[in-house]
Design an enzyme around this catalytic site. Structure first.
Site, PDB file in Angstrom:
ATOM      1  N   ARG A 167     -10.823  28.712  27.551  1.00  0.00           N
ATOM      2  CA  ARG A 167      -9.485  29.232  27.854  1.00  0.00           C
ATOM      3  C   ARG A 167      -9.505  30.395  28.845  1.00  0.00           C
ATOM      4  O   ARG A 167      -8.565  30.569  29.593  1.00  0.00           O
ATOM      5  CB  ARG A 167      -8.797  29.655  26.552  1.00  0.00           C
ATOM      6  CG  ARG A 167      -8.351  28.448  25.745  1.00  0.00           C
ATOM      7  CD  ARG A 167      -7.715  28.843  24.450  1.00  0.00           C
ATOM      8  NE  ARG A 167      -8.716  29.347  23.516  1.00  0.00           N
ATOM      9  CZ  ARG A 167      -8.721  29.074  22.219  1.00  0.00           C
ATOM     10  NH1 ARG A 167      -7.784  28.322  21.693  1.00  0.00           N
ATOM     11  NH2 ARG A 167      -9.649  29.565  21.434  1.00  0.00           N
ATOM     12  N   LYS A 193     -21.643  22.873  13.530  1.00  0.00           N
ATOM     13  CA  LYS A 193     -21.188  23.169  12.186  1.00  0.00           C
ATOM     14  C   LYS A 193     -20.238  24.372  12.226  1.00  0.00           C
ATOM     15  O   LYS A 193     -20.305  25.112  13.202  1.00  0.00           O
ATOM     16  CB  LYS A 193     -22.372  23.429  11.247  1.00  0.00           C
ATOM     17  CG  LYS A 193     -23.253  24.614  11.688  1.00  0.00           C
ATOM     18  CD  LYS A 193     -24.183  25.015  10.623  1.00  0.00           C
ATOM     19  CE  LYS A 193     -23.548  25.985   9.687  1.00  0.00           C
ATOM     20  NZ  LYS A 193     -23.477  27.374  10.166  1.00  0.00           N
ATOM     21  N   HIS A 228     -29.147  22.886  13.393  1.00  0.00           N
ATOM     22  CA  HIS A 228     -30.328  23.261  14.171  1.00  0.00           C
ATOM     23  C   HIS A 228     -31.565  23.474  13.294  1.00  0.00           C
ATOM     24  O   HIS A 228     -32.678  23.465  13.786  1.00  0.00           O
ATOM     25  CB  HIS A 228     -30.038  24.486  15.058  1.00  0.00           C
ATOM     26  CG  HIS A 228     -29.952  25.782  14.310  1.00  0.00           C
ATOM     27  ND1 HIS A 228     -28.850  26.152  13.594  1.00  0.00           N
ATOM     28  CD2 HIS A 228     -30.834  26.805  14.170  1.00  0.00           C
ATOM     29  CE1 HIS A 228     -29.054  27.341  13.050  1.00  0.00           C
ATOM     30  NE2 HIS A 228     -30.259  27.761  13.382  1.00  0.00           N
ATOM     31  N   GLU A 267     -31.962  36.606   5.689  1.00  0.00           N
ATOM     32  CA  GLU A 267     -31.765  37.248   6.989  1.00  0.00           C
ATOM     33  C   GLU A 267     -31.646  38.756   6.816  1.00  0.00           C
ATOM     34  O   GLU A 267     -31.159  39.217   5.772  1.00  0.00           O
ATOM     35  CB  GLU A 267     -30.484  36.725   7.638  1.00  0.00           C
ATOM     36  CG  GLU A 267     -30.505  35.226   7.894  1.00  0.00           C
ATOM     37  CD  GLU A 267     -29.260  34.780   8.620  1.00  0.00           C
ATOM     38  OE1 GLU A 267     -29.279  34.772   9.856  1.00  0.00           O
ATOM     39  OE2 GLU A 267     -28.258  34.464   7.954  1.00  0.00           O
ATOM     40  N   HIS A 325     -27.902  23.634   6.174  1.00  0.00           N
ATOM     41  CA  HIS A 325     -29.325  23.955   6.328  1.00  0.00           C
ATOM     42  C   HIS A 325     -30.132  23.813   5.021  1.00  0.00           C
ATOM     43  O   HIS A 325     -31.154  23.139   4.979  1.00  0.00           O
ATOM     44  CB  HIS A 325     -29.505  25.381   6.848  1.00  0.00           C
ATOM     45  CG  HIS A 325     -28.709  25.703   8.080  1.00  0.00           C
ATOM     46  ND1 HIS A 325     -28.466  24.792   9.072  1.00  0.00           N
ATOM     47  CD2 HIS A 325     -28.109  26.854   8.486  1.00  0.00           C
ATOM     48  CE1 HIS A 325     -27.751  25.374  10.040  1.00  0.00           C
ATOM     49  NE2 HIS A 325     -27.521  26.606   9.702  1.00  0.00           N
TER      50      HIS A 325
HETATM   51  C1  BG6 Z   1     -26.199  29.572  11.464  1.00  0.00           C
HETATM   52  C2  BG6 Z   1     -25.292  30.414  10.593  1.00  0.00           C
HETATM   53  O1  BG6 Z   1     -25.957  28.213  11.249  1.00  0.00           O
HETATM   54  O2  BG6 Z   1     -27.553  29.864  11.143  1.00  0.00           O
HETATM   55  C3  BG6 Z   1     -25.599  31.887  10.766  1.00  0.00           C
HETATM   56  O3  BG6 Z   1     -23.949  30.170  10.957  1.00  0.00           O
HETATM   57  C4  BG6 Z   1     -27.059  32.153  10.534  1.00  0.00           C
HETATM   58  O4  BG6 Z   1     -24.811  32.667   9.878  1.00  0.00           O
HETATM   59  C5  BG6 Z   1     -27.919  31.214  11.368  1.00  0.00           C
HETATM   60  O5  BG6 Z   1     -27.316  33.500  10.900  1.00  0.00           O
HETATM   61  C6  BG6 Z   1     -29.373  31.341  11.005  1.00  0.00           C
HETATM   62  O6  BG6 Z   1     -30.122  30.600  11.906  1.00  0.00           O
HETATM   63  P1  BG6 Z   1     -31.611  31.007  12.251  1.00  0.00           P
HETATM   64  O7  BG6 Z   1     -32.079  29.929  13.157  1.00  0.00           O
HETATM   65  O8  BG6 Z   1     -31.557  32.355  12.877  1.00  0.00           O
HETATM   66  O9  BG6 Z   1     -32.327  31.046  10.924  1.00  0.00           O
END
Ligand code: BG6
Length: 510
Positions: A64, A176, A206, A244, A268
């Site tokens: 946008r 997602k 991913h 995290e 995940h």
């Molecule tokens: C994402 C989430 O799918 O994965 C995030 O939306 C998260 O909240 C992230 O921080 C973590 O991915 P990675 O690859 O850093 O472990």
């Protein structure tokens, strides 16, 4: 604890090398957003660095914001420099990508915008010889998914394009979260299926493309020593962790709607469980692997939402260490009930896993960044080593380290060197060499360009995971939680430890 036996990787055969994809036109809807900046463009740049982009291709960012192609290129260059590190930035490889990068401002809900997008792209596609191959990447907020899909479909852009005798492919990539519950996910699938066939749809997770995650199947099914003990006769319990240290990172609006169960578990963590628990597929082919992943998720014992405390612990981080609590983050309600941490106990109901708890946990602002699958074995059936010098004999464990330091380790017992008879735990550790290989996002983009859907999620997988979690999430949301209940930098809320101690287990430290 001593570490022993660092394994060496053998040189790879030529057949292991990745091939360059055919020419393509890659559209990014939501190109001025955070995802394009942090993940998608840096992933395309990594493919350029690895010489995994074809000579002819085109990338069209659409969003946008009313900015020019030059401004977009500048912004993306900054983003890539930040992601790659200024010293590692390869100007030549960036220019190979940047010269083919364009930006077109548009409104997602305007049907005319798609017809004019198609018109503006055609000469560029000709110029860059993209062979009618098109990828539409939806990096837009979930509320805009339906508009983009419908407008693409109505503008005739969903069916593979052709010019003369040449027919290309058209793939659509959906980020997602795929829906926010079973009903909305089915609705979204309904909209997609109206215009796109399943073999055109690439639903992202991913995590499936992370190196160790891909290795789970190799590790389990290419070695004969593990599979015979990969069951309830030998395994005591499994811990799956995605911890995290970061908070919600300016994503308050999204996170308030999602919370940790939708953000990390529905996708995940359940996929990690599926790969750990699934049966060997008859062949390493996309549909056969996906079939087994679905079966594993479908075999998880349904959870009774009336008894949340029996299998779920939720948490939310408070303020501390000079940082704001979740409730003080921008775009978050001052009395928010959204969990930023969850621990979940699941059981897989089949002959292989009956009676083995799978403990899953994930949270923000925890003591360390750690992604792993820890398989804890049962103690030996009879302990002949008794006596005070022996200490406590820890059962064996295999840990698949997803991040950081991707690799795998095995905890065994061995005699402590010296004249006394003492046992001590030894860690056999294999850390993946730092190789110039595509990282998770680059890997999935490459697979999408090559038409390989194995690392993407099929409709039935989405349905199975929402079917399991929707009632739990709804019940949890209807309840008032005593938040905040964990300190930033800690191991998470006390309730998570209690969930395991009831079964005589404890979490591996973060
Ligand atoms: C994402 C989430 O799918 O994965 C995030 O939306 C998260 O909240 C992230 O921080 C973590 O991915 P990675 O690859 O850093 O472990």
């Amino acid at each position: 604890m001593p570490t022993a036996g660092i394994a060496e990787t053998m040189p790879q055969s030529e057949s292991c090398e990745l091939e360059r994809p055919k020419p393509f036109n890659f559209f990014i809807f939501g190109a001025s957003g955070d995802l394009a900046k942090r993940k998608i463009i840096p992933a395309l740049y990594q493919l350029s660095v690895l010489s995994l982009l074809p000579e002819d291709f085109l990338v069209i960012g659409a969003a946008r914001s009313d900015i020019s192609t030059e401004a977009f290129r500048d912004k993306m260059r900054q983003a890539v420099m930040e992601a790659a590190g200024h010293s590692a930035f390869d100007k030549g490889k960036w220019e190979h990508l940047a010269n083919k990068l364009y930006y077109i401002p548009m409104q997602y809900d305007s049907p005319q915008a798609y017809t004019s997008l198609a018109k503006r792209c055609m000469p560029l596609e000709k110029q860059y010889k993209t062979c009618q191959n098109r990828i539409f990447y939806l990096a837009v907020p979930p509320t805009a998914f339906e508009d983009v899909i419908t407008n693409l479909g109505e503008a005739g852009l969903a069916s593979p394009a052709s010019a003369g005798n040449e027919k290309g492919y058209t793939h659509i990539v959906i980020e997602k979260p795929f829906g926010r519950d079973l009903r909305s996910a089915s609705n979204l699938n309904g909209v997609l299926n109206k215009y796109f066939a399943e073999n055109q749809i690439y639903r992202m997770d991913h995590y499936l493309a992370k190196e160790t995650v891909q290795n789970i199947l190799m590790f389990r099914f290419a070695n004969s020593v593990f599979e015979p003990v990969w069951n309830n006769r030998f395994i005591d319990h499994v811990q799956i962790t995605a911890a995290e240290t970061i908070g919600i990172e300016h994503r308050g609006g999204y996170y308030e709607e999602s919370g940790v169960l939708r953000d990390m578990f529905q996708n995940h963590l359940l996929h990690l469980l599926a790969l750990t628990a699934m049966e060997p597929p008859q062949a390493f082919s996309t549909e056969k692997v996906r079939d087994e992943r679905v079966k594993a998720i479908g075999s998880i014992k349904p959870l009774n939402p009336e008894c949340l405390a029996g299998f779920l612990s939720l948490g939310q981080y408070g303020p501390g260490n000079g940082t704001p609590g979740y409730r003080q983050e921008p775009d978050v309600q001052p009395y928010s009930n959204t969990p930023t941490y969850a621990a979940l106990k699941l059981e897989v109901e089949n002959w292989r896993w009956n009676g083995v708890p799978f403990y899953l946990r994930s949270g923000k602002k925890l003591a360390s960044r750690k992604g792993e699958i820890a398989v804890h074995f049962k103690p030996v059936p009879h302990l002949m080593f008794m006596g005070s010098q022996m200490g406590r004999i820890e059962p064996n464990a295999i840990v698949l380290r997803i991040q950081p330091g991707e690799g795998l380790e095995m905890l065994i017992q061995a005699k402590h060197p010296g004249s006394r008879i003492c046992l001590s735990p030894v860690k056999l550790d294999y850390t993946y060499p730092e190789e110039a290989a595509p990282k998770d996002y680059s890997r999935v983009l490459l697979d999408c360009m090559q038409g390989d859907q194995m690392l993407f999620v099929r409709t039935s997988e989405v349905d199975a995971s929402w079917e399991l979690l929707t009632p739990v999430i709804e019940q949890a949301e209807s309840q008032k939680w005593d938040f905040p209940n964990y300190h930033p930098g800690s191991e998470g809320p006390a309730g998570a430890a209690a969930l395991l101690s009831r079964n005589g287990h404890q979490w591996d430290p973060l």
